[in-house]
Motif scaffolding. Structure first.
Motif, PDB file in Angstrom:
ATOM      1  N   GLU A 143       0.825  -1.193   0.000  1.00 56.93           N
ATOM      2  CA  GLU A 143       0.000   0.000   0.000  1.00 56.93           C
ATOM      3  C   GLU A 143       0.862   1.246   0.000  1.00 56.93           C
ATOM      4  OE1 GLU A 143      -2.183  -0.430   3.664  1.00 56.93           O
ATOM      5  OE2 GLU A 143      -0.477   0.307   4.817  1.00 56.93           O
ATOM      6  N   VAL A 144       0.194   2.393  -0.207  1.00 62.73           N
ATOM      7  CA  VAL A 144       0.863   3.668  -0.051  1.00 62.73           C
ATOM      8  C   VAL A 144      -0.072   4.529   0.798  1.00 62.73           C
ATOM      9  CG1 VAL A 144      -0.040   4.510  -2.277  1.00 62.73           C
ATOM     10  CG2 VAL A 144       1.930   5.636  -1.234  1.00 62.73           C
ATOM     11  N   VAL A 145       0.470   5.149   1.830  1.00 67.51           N
ATOM     12  CA  VAL A 145      -0.371   5.896   2.761  1.00 67.51           C
ATOM     13  C   VAL A 145      -0.202   7.396   2.507  1.00 67.51           C
ATOM     14  CG1 VAL A 145      -1.056   6.169   5.163  1.00 67.51           C
ATOM     15  CG2 VAL A 145       0.050   4.060   4.422  1.00 67.51           C
ATOM     16  N   VAL A 146      -1.309   8.025   2.095  1.00 69.18           N
ATOM     17  CA  VAL A 146      -1.283   9.420   1.676  1.00 69.18           C
ATOM     18  C   VAL A 146      -1.948  10.290   2.725  1.00 69.18           C
ATOM     19  CG1 VAL A 146      -1.982  11.024  -0.147  1.00 69.18           C
ATOM     20  CG2 VAL A 146      -1.477   8.648  -0.712  1.00 69.18           C
ATOM     21  N   TYR A 147      -1.258  11.339   3.158  1.00 69.04           N
ATOM     22  CA  TYR A 147      -1.879  12.311   4.063  1.00 69.04           C
ATOM     23  C   TYR A 147      -2.248  13.503   3.190  1.00 69.04           C
ATOM     24  CZ  TYR A 147      -2.671  14.371   8.677  1.00 69.04           C
ATOM     25  OH  TYR A 147      -3.244  14.913   9.802  1.00 69.04           O
ATOM     26  N   HIS A 148      -3.548  13.732   3.047  1.00 67.61           N
ATOM     27  CA  HIS A 148      -4.021  14.593   1.970  1.00 67.61           C
ATOM     28  C   HIS A 148      -5.063  15.587   2.466  1.00 67.61           C
ATOM     29  CE1 HIS A 148      -4.445  15.745  -2.097  1.00 67.61           C
ATOM     30  NE2 HIS A 148      -4.365  14.564  -2.663  1.00 67.61           N
ATOM     31  N   TRP A 149      -5.239  16.659   1.692  1.00 68.79           N
ATOM     32  CA  TRP A 149      -6.345  17.579   1.937  1.00 68.79           C
ATOM     33  C   TRP A 149      -7.658  16.842   1.752  1.00 68.79           C
ATOM     34  CZ3 TRP A 149      -5.868  22.743   3.179  1.00 68.79           C
ATOM     35  CH2 TRP A 149      -4.591  23.292   3.052  1.00 68.79           C
ATOM     36  N   PHE A 150      -8.657  17.333   2.434  1.00 62.03           N
ATOM     37  CA  PHE A 150     -10.004  16.802   2.322  1.00 62.03           C
ATOM     38  C   PHE A 150     -10.536  17.041   0.905  1.00 62.03           C
ATOM     39  CE2 PHE A 150     -14.610  17.262   3.332  1.00 62.03           C
ATOM     40  CZ  PHE A 150     -14.779  15.978   3.803  1.00 62.03           C
TER      41      PHE A 150
END
Lengths: 309, 347
Positions: free
Chosen positions: B27-34
């Motif tokens: 997997e790749v874990v993305v911390y992103h804007w809503f």
């Protein structure tokens, strides 16, 4: 006071007494992990040095409290005077929370009285009806209020249509908007404990007072209110405390033009300010204020029960 | 840089639920804007690479920073900070270096977005989307000239008291500095005093401080003018039919670019590189840009864009528009004085 609030009394025998310590363990664990530990952590943080853009440096410092109470000018090098900015923010929050509590009491008491005087089988239905709107998330209810109260919203349209007002009332983005939001959000927390207290009230006492020629106002103030006072106090605490820290209503209905305590603290952790020790200190000062209020009320309650016993 | 793209991305959350098919690839874990990536793009990535994209969201650069600093490092592979935040994260040693040759599509980055001040040579980041921040005015209420920052700081009578400001210190301070014609982080005392006087003096003209509802408050008519992002204003005009016009002040306005950065201690570094390469493909970036209605920093995207997008007035400044300037990162001392002004403003 037969039939009054004090009749609950303490249990005469406790079948589970030997296991009491173990039975309390889950509660202690939960309280310890989700209440005591975070509060203790914040207490420590409030005495640490802030790290630029969030975080703390593990060095003791009173700077956070200094910043709260003393104003050293825009550039921080003038002789200290009293810092009114935060006191003003706290005062506004306390005033709004107090007003919300009084309003909730004024509306909640007759409501609770009404419910408690219905036939037994109807009461549950009324209580049920009170709670229905609160099954919806607070955020959604607050946004809906915003929609209803706005300048071109249904409320203003209706009032203009029936001719009560000529120009739309501006409620959104004012303190009145915040006030409506607060008192509405927490109204059931007032009604439910009041109802519980009034339901246990022995109405024969009112009749007795009337038989002795007490006027109706006197019956309310001298007989009913003293008997249901624990319910009133519980309701007031349950409305006042969450109102004080609330930031949904100020944000969505007040336009966030002025900080309330909740948004001030939030800004320290998540805003550009990034001053964790100051946020923690403001939270600690708030906590101290709330505890002081609770202690005064608890003492009053204890005196009351002593008098009753 | 704050945006809430309200349309389709509710699906994001549900996407997480059954995105387990391709476990083999990790997997790749993305911390992103809503709501800042369309679900179709997430699906396309997962179908092409077999990598599951896990997304966690935030609603401001500062909130993201706070969460990463409070123990979030090592959880996420990539995040999407705005320009000035890239610099802050770089200064705080939170970003991993992308080695030369690791990204096969690196050459697609437009030259003007390659050597940016906040990340020279793009060693830690790739462009995500860019746009501008200024303000929009309800043309039913006011029909005078609007291409001046006086609209916000010295408004005509029709607009006074009916202006929404972004609840974002950086953007409000930056626009105020542009209005005064001073450097954003000027450490000069007279400049800062002037900035403070301007903010305190303009306060009576402002109705509210809100970012999330910046568009809604204009569309509903509760505010007659308000600070807003270009794409956000365009959507209010097009999707909701509001008669609002986006201004390009002659004094200047704010430019921003969001960037995908590679975080230190990324648990799935290889997959993060694959994702970044994916987001440098013109076709994919076209899909993204059609959704956000901002602009891309990648060559060759134009072929994939909706034709109407290019003609939008929100992205075509007039001849006399001032310069678009990025938000500066202030030093600690200046920033603390700005913080003090901001609290005093909201007291």
């Amino acid at each position: 006071m037969a039939g009054g609030a004090a009749s609950g009394g303490s249990a005469t025998s406790d079948a589970y007494a030997p296991a009491r310590g173990w039975l309390l363990m889950p509660a202690w664990l939960v309280l310890g992990i989700v209440v005591v530990a975070p509060v203790f952590l914040m207490l420590i943080y409030s005495f640490l040095t802030k790290e630029f853009r969030g975080g703390v440096i593990w060095e003791f410092s009173l700077e956070a409290y200094d910043q709260f109470f003393f104003d050293r000018g825009l550039f921080g090098d003038e002789p200290p005077t009293i810092q009114w900015a935060y006191i003003q923010i706290f005062w506004r929050s306390i005033w709004q929370a107090t007003l919300a509590t009084v309003l909730a009491l004024l509306i909640g008491f007759p409501t609770a009285y009404f419910i408690a005087t219905r036939p037994v089988q109807q009461r549950t239905v009324w209580v049920f009806l009170i709670t229905i709107p609160y099954w919806v998330n607070l955020l959604i209810r607050t946004v809906s209020m915003r929609f209803i109260l706005r300048d071109q919203g249904p409320l203003n349209d209706f009032l203009q249509w029936i001719g009560v007002i000529a120009e739309p009332l501006t409620i959104i983005n004012t303190n009145i908007g915040v006030q409506l939001g607060l008192f509405y959000s927490y109204l059931p927390f007032m009604v439910l404990p009041l109802y519980a207290a009034i339901e246990r009230y022995n109405f024969a006492l009112s009749e007795a007072a009337a038989d002795l020629y007490a006027p109706r106002r006197k019956i309310l103030t001298r007989v009913v209110l003293p008997a249901v006072k624990p319910g009133v106090i519980a309701g007031c605490i349950l409305v006042f405390v969450p109102s004080l820290g609330s930031f949904l209503a100020p944000d969505l209905l007040g336009g966030a033009r002025n900080f309330m305590i909740g948004s001030l603290i939030d800004e320290q952790f998540r805003g550009s300010a990034g001053n964790w020790p100051f946020g923690a200190a403001a939270a600690m000062i708030l906590l101290t204020l709330v505890l002081m209020v609770l202690m005064v009320l608890a003492r009053q309650q204890a005196r009351l029960e002593k008098g009753a016993g | 840089m704050h945006r809430q793209l309200r349309t389709s991305a509710i699906a994001l959350c549900t996407g997480l639920g059954f995105a387990t098919a391709a476990v083999a690839e990790g997997e790749v874990v993305v911390y992103h804007w809503f709501e800042y990536i369309p679900q179709e793009l997430v699906d396309k990535f997962e179908a092409e690479t077999g990598i599951t994209m896990v997304i966690d969201t935030y609603d401001s650069n500062e909130a993201m920073l706070a969460s990463l600093r409070a123990g979030g490092m090592g959880t996420y592979d990539v995040a999407v900070p705005g320009d000035y935040m890239v610099q802050i994260m770089r200064d705080n040693d939170m970003l991993d270096t992308i080695e030369e040759g690791e990204l096969s599509n690196h050459g697609n980055i437009l030259p003007e977005w390659l050597d940016v001040d906040y990340d020279p040579g793009r060693r830690h980041s790739i462009p995500y989307q860019w746009g501008s921040t200024s303000f929009s005015v309800n043309r039913d209420v006011y029909d005078g000239a609007i291409n001046t920052t006086d609209i916000i700081f010295n408004p005509p009578e029709e607009l006074s008291g009916r202006i929404n400001m972004l609840a974002s210190q950086g953007e409000v301070m930056a626009l105020a500095a542009i209005h005064l014609g001073i450097p954003m982080c000027s450490p000069d005392r007279d400049d800062m005093q002037a900035l403070n006087d301007l903010l305190m003096g303009s306060r009576e003209h402002w109705l509210s401080f809100n970012s999330d509802t910046a568009r809604e408050i204009l569309v509903s008519g509760d505010a007659a003018a308000g600070m807003i992002y270009d794409g956000f204003s365009a959507r209010g005009r097009i999707e909701e039919g509001a008669n609002i016009e986006y201004a390009f002040p002659t004094q200047g306005y704010i430019a921003w670019m969001d960037n995908m950065v590679l975080l230190n201690d990324a648990p799935n570094r290889e997959n993060a590189i694959i994702l970044m390469d994916f987001l440098l493909e013109p076709e994919n970036v076209g899909m993204l840009t059609n959704f956000t209605q901002y602009s891309a920093g990648i060559a060759g995207v134009d072929d994939y864009l909706d034709p109407e997008l290019a003609a939008q007035p929100e992205r075509n400044p007039p001849e006399d528009a001032g310069p678009a300037v990025f938000i500066d990162v202030c030093d600690q001392q200046t920033q603390e004085i700005h913080d003090r002004m901001w609290t005093a403003l909201r007291r």
